[in-house]
Design a protein around this motif. Structure first.
Motif, PDB file in Angstrom:
ATOM      1  N   TRP A   5     -26.164  -0.242  29.284  1.00  0.00           N
ATOM      2  CA  TRP A   5     -25.550   0.678  30.252  1.00  0.00           C
ATOM      3  C   TRP A   5     -24.552  -0.032  31.154  1.00  0.00           C
ATOM      4  O   TRP A   5     -23.685   0.602  31.755  1.00  0.00           O
ATOM      5  N   ALA A  21     -21.297  -0.110  26.613  1.00  0.00           N
ATOM      6  CA  ALA A  21     -21.272   1.183  27.315  1.00  0.00           C
ATOM      7  C   ALA A  21     -20.123   2.068  26.827  1.00  0.00           C
ATOM      8  O   ALA A  21     -20.282   3.276  26.683  1.00  0.00           O
ATOM      9  N   LEU A  23     -21.481   5.769  26.353  1.00  0.00           N
ATOM     10  CA  LEU A  23     -21.794   6.415  27.624  1.00  0.00           C
ATOM     11  C   LEU A  23     -21.013   7.695  27.900  1.00  0.00           C
ATOM     12  O   LEU A  23     -21.594   8.759  28.034  1.00  0.00           O
ATOM     13  N   ARG A  83     -25.164  11.059  23.607  1.00  0.00           N
ATOM     14  CA  ARG A  83     -24.943   9.701  24.124  1.00  0.00           C
ATOM     15  C   ARG A  83     -26.105   8.770  23.786  1.00  0.00           C
ATOM     16  O   ARG A  83     -25.896   7.615  23.402  1.00  0.00           O
ATOM     17  N   LEU A 142     -26.209   5.403  21.571  1.00  0.00           N
ATOM     18  CA  LEU A 142     -26.746   4.126  22.048  1.00  0.00           C
ATOM     19  C   LEU A 142     -27.756   3.568  21.038  1.00  0.00           C
ATOM     20  O   LEU A 142     -27.725   2.382  20.691  1.00  0.00           O
TER      21      LEU A 142
END
Lengths: 153, 124
Positions: free
Chosen positions: A26, A32, A36, B98, B102
């Protein structure tokens, strides 16, 4: 009387990766930028992160030739358990919303719970606090494995 | 992003839901149609006050009014709640996308790492 009306979204997901790796992703621009504020059709052209409490971030996603900025400030950084930040999209709204990420180790992996407190409107209107709980009751908490297929690129 | 019209509608909806008496009235109406006088009965407030609550609920389109002769019947309309839930659903979809990305990113790193046979258990 409050002038803000908030509504809350809660999402949970299990990861095979460790809490540290999930947390760090993050705050590392190179990682990211890939997840994100990326959108399936957009292109991330900028990802600046000042990973300190009080520090800010700026992600720019280019969507059909239009640059959409996501900006915010880190409120809490408790590695690798908890991350709280505000964020807004100035192009669409002057509101800032707030995101809390909590990560709990599970076996060799971890479980992440994200709570997004959103402000629904800029309008100042006379709404008492407390309705968020009602709307919260409308939510069903997602199981982390159940990902909306339509969200895929 | 919601349009201005949706936002005004949302304001009305949220304001209507912000009061316990109005929520109780709605709850009663989820069980079926009722007259204003029937709705007022359980509450220790004047009929006038109940009428004001009902007007707010009507403005939010959460309550519909049907006239039969001199009688007014009220019923519950769940549609306005859909705007609020739409926002929630939209955000949830985004965050799922999202988090999925990830997860995919970290898995790809793992696969690349095992492909390189670099297994030093590095903590990144």
């Amino acid at each position: 009387m409050s002038t803000e009306k908030k509504v809350t979204v809660r999402v949970t997901r299990r990861f095979e990766a460790s809490a540290e790796r999930v947390f760090n992703a993050w705050l590392e621009p190179e990682r990211a930028r890939k997840f994100l504020f990326a959108t399936p059709t957009g292109q991330m052209v900028r990802a600046d992160i000042d990973a300190r409490v009080g520090g800010s971030f700026c992600f720019v996603d280019r969507r059909s030739g239009e640059d959409v900025e996501h900006v915010g400030t880190y409120l809490e950084i408790d590695r690798p358990r908890r991350l709280v930040f505000t964020f807004g999209v100035p192009k669409y709204s002057s509101d800032n919303t707030r995101v809390t990420v909590e990560i709990v180790p599970r076996g060799t992996g971890c479980e992440l719970t994200l709570v997004h407190e959103g402000v629904l409107t800029d309008y100042v209107s006379q709404t008492e606090a407390g309705w968020g709980k009602i709307l919260g009751g409308l939510e069903a908490t997602l199981s982390g494995m159940d990902v909306a297929a339509e969200a895929r690129a | 992003m919601p349009t201005a019209t949706t936002q005004t509608q949302l304001d009305h909806t949220l304001l209507a839901l912000a009061d316990p008496t109005r929520r109780a009235i709605l709850h009663r109406l989820t069980q079926g149609e009722a007259r204003v006088t029937e709705l007022a009965e359980p509450f220790e407030i004047s009929l006038n006050a109940v009428s004001k609550h009902i007007r707010l609920l009507e403005r939010a389109h959460l309550v519909r009014r049907r006239k039969a002769g001199r009688e007014h019947f009220l019923s519950f309309n769940p549609e306005p709640l859909d705007a609020a839930t739409a926002w929630i659903e939209e955000q949830r979809t985004l965050w799922n996308y999202r988090l999925e990305a990830l997860d995919a990113l970290l898995r790809a790193e793992d696969e690349a790492a095992s492909a390189d046979a670099v297994k030093k258990g590095r903590k990144r």
